[in-house]
Design an enzyme around this catalytic site. Structure first.
Site, PDB file in Angstrom:
ATOM      1  N   ASP A  53      -0.039  22.664  52.805  1.00 36.91           N
ATOM      2  CA  ASP A  53       0.565  21.534  52.088  1.00 36.91           C
ATOM      3  C   ASP A  53       1.290  20.574  53.037  1.00 36.91           C
ATOM      4  OD1 ASP A  53      -0.371  21.869  49.564  1.00 36.91           O
ATOM      5  OD2 ASP A  53       1.358  22.928  48.790  1.00 36.91           O
ATOM      6  N   THR A  68       3.929  29.659  43.302  1.00 31.90           N
ATOM      7  CA  THR A  68       2.604  29.565  43.931  1.00 31.90           C
ATOM      8  C   THR A  68       2.463  30.365  45.212  1.00 31.90           C
ATOM      9  OG1 THR A  68       0.921  27.955  44.597  1.00 31.90           O
ATOM     10  CG2 THR A  68       3.142  27.505  45.336  1.00 31.90           C
ATOM     11  N   ASN A  70      -0.192  28.955  46.863  1.00 25.52           N
ATOM     12  CA  ASN A  70      -1.045  27.813  47.188  1.00 25.52           C
ATOM     13  C   ASN A  70      -2.489  28.090  46.788  1.00 25.52           C
ATOM     14  OD1 ASN A  70      -1.555  25.205  47.885  1.00 25.52           O
ATOM     15  ND2 ASN A  70      -2.017  25.674  50.014  1.00 25.52           N
ATOM     16  N   SER A 103       5.033  19.281  48.047  1.00 21.74           N
ATOM     17  CA  SER A 103       4.408  19.945  46.901  1.00 21.74           C
ATOM     18  C   SER A 103       4.165  18.919  45.801  1.00 21.74           C
ATOM     19  CB  SER A 103       5.369  21.021  46.404  1.00 21.74           C
ATOM     20  OG  SER A 103       4.940  21.566  45.179  1.00 21.74           O
ATOM     21  N   ARG A 154      11.003  27.163  47.707  1.00 22.96           N
ATOM     22  CA  ARG A 154       9.739  26.849  48.366  1.00 22.96           C
ATOM     23  C   ARG A 154       9.658  27.591  49.693  1.00 22.96           C
ATOM     24  NH1 ARG A 154       4.779  24.539  47.560  1.00 22.96           N
ATOM     25  NH2 ARG A 154       4.271  22.811  48.942  1.00 22.96           N
ATOM     26  N   THR A 205      -1.716  28.505  41.673  1.00 24.58           N
ATOM     27  CA  THR A 205      -0.347  28.157  41.243  1.00 24.58           C
ATOM     28  C   THR A 205      -0.193  28.523  39.768  1.00 24.58           C
ATOM     29  OG1 THR A 205      -0.224  26.342  42.841  1.00 24.58           O
ATOM     30  CG2 THR A 205       1.367  26.249  41.052  1.00 24.58           C
ATOM     31  N   GLY A 232      -2.280  21.871  41.922  1.00 26.76           N
ATOM     32  CA  GLY A 232      -2.090  20.958  43.060  1.00 26.76           C
ATOM     33  C   GLY A 232      -1.699  19.554  42.632  1.00 26.76           C
TER      34      GLY A 232
END
Ligand code: GLY
Length: 595
Positions: free
Chosen positions: A449, A425, A427, A478, A118, A407, A500
């Site tokens: 996020d 992703t 986002n 996430s 991430r 994503t 999402g």
């Protein structure tokens, strides 16, 4: 192996009104229709040795071709990740990040390797960075431009996995991505839609417009060729120099230089310190199956297991998949989970998340006890400490404003029982909109996020809590949920989705349709989905709808229903009697490849 073809046929004909009268209510199921000209075979494939389900046609083909050249599923996954980065810049890219679960039959005896790549907040980021002098959230600052970008993790994650578990040389594995970026491809409708939605931001940044605009400075449209020559060179550099090709040297200097030019926060130290993290997966058991999914900083696994726990004693099969009781109970469990998401979830490296409590069956039983059998819950029930108490309206507007399918997820499995699931992703569509000049790298807007302030909503209208406030080097919360379902230590199903907050509810519904209702995988994914995320207090139903009686009864229970595209594109593979069944969501343009 699924043996309920009779139910499946009944279900399929249920949308045909001539048969409706003869189908008992509990067996009535509404499905999403195939797009005109498509057939079931465009989305489903039964194979023996390898199955690859991705949202990208080039990605599925390239990953299959690397397997044919002697690669293993990690080679195929690395190819898929980089080709998707080229093919779906609206969803993923080298400037983004993701999560993966990998069940390797030789190594993972107890649970799958769970990998977190991430993005993280820059070292100089801070809690108030998206607030003005009065403490109000500065509109779109966490969504557009340089401050919205977290430190990218995708290249580090996939390269580390490839180095440790891949078989073929990196240059070979990345070649198709380089070629696709260099030669280009015709822009398909979904990508054209994303480009048009982000027209303003594309035009704001010269390097972005150089890629996504034509010579007249207009944004590219469906059918235009998308060529990404700089990105091809960047991937070539990575194929020669590995991780250092991205986090050090020319590319890193360009990335840090762009931050300096735009007064952003990222420095070389952020890139040097980027670490891939290995997590303990969230583990649950449901009706004889074991469920492994992503742990924090994703909320996905915790809430998938929480929802399954809440509903585990209900005889949903007897009620029927789209019976009002089933839909009401699913929606109520989702509400409880999202209320907890706002209160308790964040990056466990920075804040205590009561994972054990949230995924315990006793806790789930308490929640189930408080769900009325015939009445919709309200947000007061779910969380008395909610800063948006009584203010569902604001959340509703935000959710409406931002509709997108960003994503991406892919699932790869082989005939030996290895399986790799990964959600990746940038986002939002095209992330932050900032392309690092000379590199073709689009930076993410993952900083959105985080909770920009307690109670503020993110892109998906989800309420953020204290535990998810920005902190230096923290990873934003996430919903991405790469998930593997096992039985007796062997994988049964691997799946995940983009979209999402809807990711986790789409994944949990697919699992329940498959396990509780014993639907074949394709039907488990094609059945109308619903979504409830506590705030706003609305039960979203896909436009393919639910049986009329269900809607009537749900309204009687005081559910506020809104029809909506949910954006999920589940990519799943099931293991069935020595065969692999790959299904790429009927709602998208993905592809299953394999043999
Ligand atoms: N950016 C979407 C997610 O991480 O859930």
């Amino acid at each position: 192996m699924k043996k309920i073809y009779i139910l499946s046929v009944l279900a399929l004909i249920s949308s045909c009104s001539a048969f409706k009268a003869s189908i008992p209510y509990e067996k009535e199921i509404r499905f999403v229709n195939l797009a005109p000209g498509e057939t079931r075979e465009d989305h489903e494939k039964l194979t023996k040795d390898i199955s690859i389900a991705t949202q990208g046609r080039f990605a599925s083909q390239a990953a299959y071709s690397i397997f044919k050249k002697g690669g293993n599923i990690i080679d195929a996954a690395t190819t898929a990740s980089f080709v998707l980065a080229v093919e779906r810049p609206q969803s993923t890219g080298l400037g983004g990040g993701g999560f993966a679960l990998f069940h390797d039959v030789k190594r993972n005896k107890d649970f799958p390797l769970t990998v977190d790549f991430r993005e993280k907040a820059p070292i100089d980021a801070h809690e108030k960075m998206f607030l003005d002098d009065k403490g109000e959230v500065i509109s779109r600052m966490s969504l557009d431009g340089i401050f919205s970008a977290g430190v990218p993790g995708m290249v580090a994650g996939m390269l580390e996995l490839h180095k440790k578990h891949g078989k073929l040389p990196l240059a070979m594995v990345l070649k198709d991505a380089i070629d696709l970026a260099r030669n280009g491809f015709k822009i398909y409708p979904e990508l054209a839609h994303a480009i048009s939605k982000r027209e303003n931001i594309i035009k704001r940044y010269k390097a972005t417009c150089e890629i996504f605009c034509n010579k007249k400075g207009e944004v590219l449209k469906e059918g235009d060729l998308l060529v990404q020559k700089d990105l091809a060179k960047t991937i070539e550099t990575i194929s020669k120099n590995g991780r250092d090709g991205f986090y050090k040297g020319r590319i890193a200097r360009a990335l840090v230089g762009e931050h300096r030019r735009l007064k952003g926060l990222m420095t070389q130290k952020d890139l040097d310190k980027y670490e891939v993290k290995y997590r303990t997966p969230i583990r649950g058991d449901y009706k004889g199956y074991e469920v492994f999914s992503m742990s924090p900083p994703s909320s996905g696994g915790v809430h998938i297991v929480e929802i399954l726990n809440i509903l585990r004693k209900d005889d949903l099969k007897t009620y029927g998949l789209q019976h009002s009781k089933t839909v009401h109970l699913r929606a109520s469990a989702m509400q409880a989970a999202f209320s907890d998401r706002a209160n308790y979830l964040g990056d466990t490296d920075f804040t205590y998340v009561p994972v054990t409590g949230l995924t315990s069956k006793k806790y789930a039983d308490d929640i189930r006890f408080s769900i009325p059998e015939n009445k919709a819950l309200n947000s007061l029930w779910a969380n008395m400490n909610d800063p948006f108490k009584f203010d569902a309206k604001e959340g509703r507007e935000l959710l409406k404003r931002h509709e997108s399918n960003e994503t991406t997820h892919f699932t790869i499995a082989d005939g030996k029982g290895n399986i790799f699931v990964s959600t990746q992703t940038l986002n939002g569509y095209l992330g932050s909109g900032v392309v690092v000049p000379g590199t073709g790298i689009l930076l993410n807007n993952e900083m959105d996020d985080f909770a920009t302030k307690p109670g503020a909503n993110n892109l998906f209208g989800a309420v953020g809590g204290e535990k998810n406030l920005v902190q230096p080097e923290k990873r934003p919360l996430s919903s991405m949920s790469p998930t593997i379902v096992m039985k007796d230590g062997k994988p049964v199903l691997g799946l995940g989705s983009p979209s999402g907050t809807r990711i986790l509810t789409c994944v949990v519904q697919t699992i329940m349709n498959y396990i509780d209702h014993n639907l074949p995988l394709y039907e488990s994914m094609a059945a109308t989905r619903v979504h409830h995320q506590w705030k706003p207090n609305i039960l979203y139903v896909e436009e393919s709808g639910l049986p009329e009686r269900t809607i009537k009864e749900l309204k009687r229970m005081e559910h506020e229903i809104e029809y909506k595209k949910l954006g999920c594109r589940v990519q799943a593979i099931s293991f069935e009697d020595g065969m692999l069944r790959g299904v790429s969501d009927i709602r998208g343009r993905g592809l299953v490849s394999g043999e």
